[in-house]
Design an enzyme around this catalytic site. Structure first.
Site, mmCIF file in Angstrom:
data_model
loop_
_atom_site.group_PDB
_atom_site.id
_atom_site.type_symbol
_atom_site.label_atom_id
_atom_site.label_comp_id
_atom_site.label_asym_id
_atom_site.label_seq_id
_atom_site.Cartn_x
_atom_site.Cartn_y
_atom_site.Cartn_z
ATOM 1 N N HIS A 98 0.880 -1.178 0.000
ATOM 2 C CA HIS A 98 0.000 0.000 0.000
ATOM 3 C C HIS A 98 0.917 1.227 0.000
ATOM 4 O O HIS A 98 1.606 1.465 0.995
ATOM 5 C CB HIS A 98 -0.876 0.033 1.252
ATOM 6 N N PHE A 99 0.943 1.967 -1.092
ATOM 7 C CA PHE A 99 1.859 3.117 -1.181
ATOM 8 C C PHE A 99 1.140 4.464 -1.042
ATOM 9 O O PHE A 99 1.754 5.523 -1.167
ATOM 10 C CB PHE A 99 2.695 3.058 -2.469
ATOM 11 N N ARG A 100 -0.191 4.439 -0.834
ATOM 12 C CA ARG A 100 -0.950 5.599 -0.304
ATOM 13 C C ARG A 100 -1.108 6.796 -1.222
ATOM 14 O O ARG A 100 -1.680 7.796 -0.787
ATOM 15 C CB ARG A 100 -0.320 6.094 1.011
ATOM 16 N N ASN A 130 -6.668 0.898 -2.131
ATOM 17 C CA ASN A 130 -7.358 1.688 -1.108
ATOM 18 C C ASN A 130 -6.667 3.026 -0.841
ATOM 19 O O ASN A 130 -6.327 3.366 0.286
ATOM 20 C CB ASN A 130 -7.523 0.877 0.189
ATOM 21 N N HIS A 215 -9.098 -9.931 0.142
ATOM 22 C CA HIS A 215 -8.917 -9.810 1.591
ATOM 23 C C HIS A 215 -10.108 -10.530 2.203
ATOM 24 O O HIS A 215 -11.246 -10.079 2.062
ATOM 25 C CB HIS A 215 -8.902 -8.332 2.001
ATOM 26 N N HIS A 268 -2.667 -12.565 2.421
ATOM 27 C CA HIS A 268 -2.273 -12.680 3.836
ATOM 28 C C HIS A 268 -3.075 -13.725 4.629
ATOM 29 O O HIS A 268 -3.783 -13.399 5.585
ATOM 30 C CB HIS A 268 -2.308 -11.333 4.558
ATOM 31 N N ASP A 339 2.449 -6.954 2.448
ATOM 32 C CA ASP A 339 1.328 -6.131 2.928
ATOM 33 C C ASP A 339 1.865 -4.851 3.569
ATOM 34 O O ASP A 339 1.391 -4.424 4.634
ATOM 35 C CB ASP A 339 0.438 -6.912 3.905
ATOM 36 N N HIS A 343 1.571 3.548 8.326
ATOM 37 C CA HIS A 343 0.848 4.626 9.005
ATOM 38 C C HIS A 343 1.896 5.391 9.793
ATOM 39 O O HIS A 343 2.940 4.822 10.161
ATOM 40 C CB HIS A 343 -0.220 4.061 9.943
#
Ligand code: DOR
Length: 482
Positions: A98-100, A130, A215, A268, A339, A343
């Site tokens: 997840h690189f946001r 996401n 997921h 996962h 994964d 944050h």
């Protein structure tokens, strides 16, 4: 023994091969490898681990592709990398990060996430949808591809998120350049992507062709058990999102996929029971585990790391971890995904359950797993299988995932003997921390070679030159060259 089914290598074949070689050589500017002993890059004397096993070998690279493997003693090259004493692996592909970017770039962006990747020896990533906005349309996907090109340090593909509203567009979206396929959140996690009703899931299966990633946690059960979260106690995360929530949805997923005759990738996997179930459904389901589920257990991880250990699906106890290692040793696990879900420390310093779930991992996948190799928990060949051949096999990656002539010259060069302590100062992710800080590991990424260029050597970064990964099921058509 009857050998009639094996076509003998005949004179006609040799003549045809020679004709092709001559033609390639005669073409202006052609640098057909077999007739040339001059390479752009020569990786010399490393222990190469590939489909042939392991052995000392040189690798010659021309135009970003592997052009020769073997003893290339008399060859010349514009650049030579001395890999003596090191192991040369096919480039590590991390199929879940997840690189946001866009929208959550205070946590990470495509540049910092991919910087972290190549510092850790990773040559390609598949990034999750996401973000804000979520990657659920052609425009959002094209925007990510444009942002990533020559700004990301590794190659990349992006998953397209399924929603209740974009099901009819998925067949087109999953084949767009840069698309890794469709991702479905069957349980809610960071962001608001969620599809958990069987009707929509069946519609998705009826429309898509490629393997989709899931997921799998039971949303209804998560909602029902919300009161099990205890204020200020992240260890209650694993009680709330229990093993049954994961198993129930994985079971449902496998049933729906089998009914529809479609392939699914279960992200996962965290429980022993899921692993045993998935072992019975190898025709439709492929399996990912994360280094953190293989390495950290509860309750110890919560005691040591507090909310930093909070992720979805949660870390589990030793019983489940042993089940994951069983699946890994028995060939049930297809890939390792980190994964990587960064944050900020500020967000993680709130009081549970106000804290977000997820931990960075793209940079620590290689050293943490090489440490397991050194401890005898898996072989180096199995590590290669999980991080390059596995991703290629299940996602149909074109031209990556092997050290073989004609493939992209993506290499992860590691020192299996190097002993280092992982620390936060080494982390290139914008989040600036790792759950593995303070851990002593044996085995370290020394170099990351991307299509023949140095993306990282001994901790120093090269130029960012990321390009979209290509897939066999979605190859762009090319104009004829002659
Ligand atoms: O812990 C998690 N964090 N699991 C997910 O599925 C999403 C991820 C995130 O994006 O933060």
């Amino acid at each position: 023994m009857a050998m009639a089914h094996i076509k003998p290598f005949c004179y006609q074949d040799i003549r045809y091969a020679l004709k092709l070689l001559k033609r390639a050589h005669a073409r202006k500017g052609s640098r057909a490898a077999p007739l040339s002993r001059t390479f752009d890059l020569l990786v010399k004397g490393g222990s190469v681990v590939n489909q042939d096993g392991a052995g000392i070998s040189d690798i010659g690279v021309i135009d970003g592709r592997i052009a020769a493997i073997g003893t290339l003693a008399g060859a010349s090259a514009a650049r030579v990398l001395d890999a003596a004493g090191l192991h040369v692996l096919p480039g590590v592909i991390d199929t879940q990060v997840h690189f946001r970017e866009p929208g959550l770039t205070h946590k990470e962006n495509l540049e910092t996430g991919s910087r972290s990747a190549v510092l850790g020896g990773v040559t390609a990533v598949f990034e999750m949808p996401n973000t804000k906005p979520a990657t659920t349309s052609a425009a959002a996907l094209a925007d990510k591809v444009a942002r990533g090109r020559a700004r990301m340090h590794c190659d990349f593909a992006f998953f397209v998120g399924a929603t209740h509203d974009n099901v009819d567009e998925l067949p087109e979206l999953e084949l767009l350049p840069g698309a890794a396929g469709v991702k479905v959140f069957m349980g809610s996690s960071t962001g608001d992507l969620l599809v958990d009703d069987e009707k929509t899931l069946a519609r998705i299966f009826s429309r898509i062709r490629r393997r989709a990633a899931f997921h799998a946690e039971d949303e209804a059960r998560l909602k029902e058990r919300m009161s099990l979260q205890r204020d200020g106690d992240p260890s209650s995360h694993s009680e709330w999102r229990d093993a049954r929530a994961a198993f129930a949805t994985t079971e449902r997923l496998v049933r729906l996929a089998s009914q529809a005759g479609k392939r699914v990738h279960v992200l996962h996997v965290s429980t022993k029971e899921e692993m045993e179930l998935l072992a019975l459904h190898r025709d439709v389901a492929s399996v990912e585990v994360t280094p953190q589920h293989l390495t950290l257990t509860v309750p110890e991880a919560y005691a040591a790391l507090g909310t930093k250990a909070q992720m979805n699906p949660p870390l589990r106890d030793r019983h489940h971890q042993e089940g994951l290692w069983w699946g890994l040793s028995q060939g049930v696990v297809d890939v390792l995904g980190s994964d990587h879900a960064p944050h900020t420390l500020e967000e993680k310093s709130k009081s549970y359950p106000a804290t977000p779930s997820g931990m960075p991992g793209v940079q620590t996948l290689v050293p943490v797993m090489l440490d397991h190799v050194n401890a005898g928990r898996l072989s180096l060949s199995r590590f290669v299988d999980l991080t390059s051949a596995g991703p290629q096999r299940i996602f149909g990656i074109a031209g990556k995932g092997r050290i073989a002539v004609g493939y992209d010259a993506d290499l992860t060069i590691v020192d299996l003997k190097a002993e280092r302590v992982i620390d936060n100062a080494w982390i290139g992710s914008k989040s600036g921390w790792t759950p593995f800080a303070g851990r002593k590991v044996k085995g370290w990424p020394i170099g990351t070679i991307l299509r023949g260029q140095t993306a990282m050597w001994e901790g120093e970064l090269g130029e960012a030159q990321g390009e979209p990964v290509r897939f066999g099921e979605a190859l762009p058509s090319k104009k004829p060259t002659e």
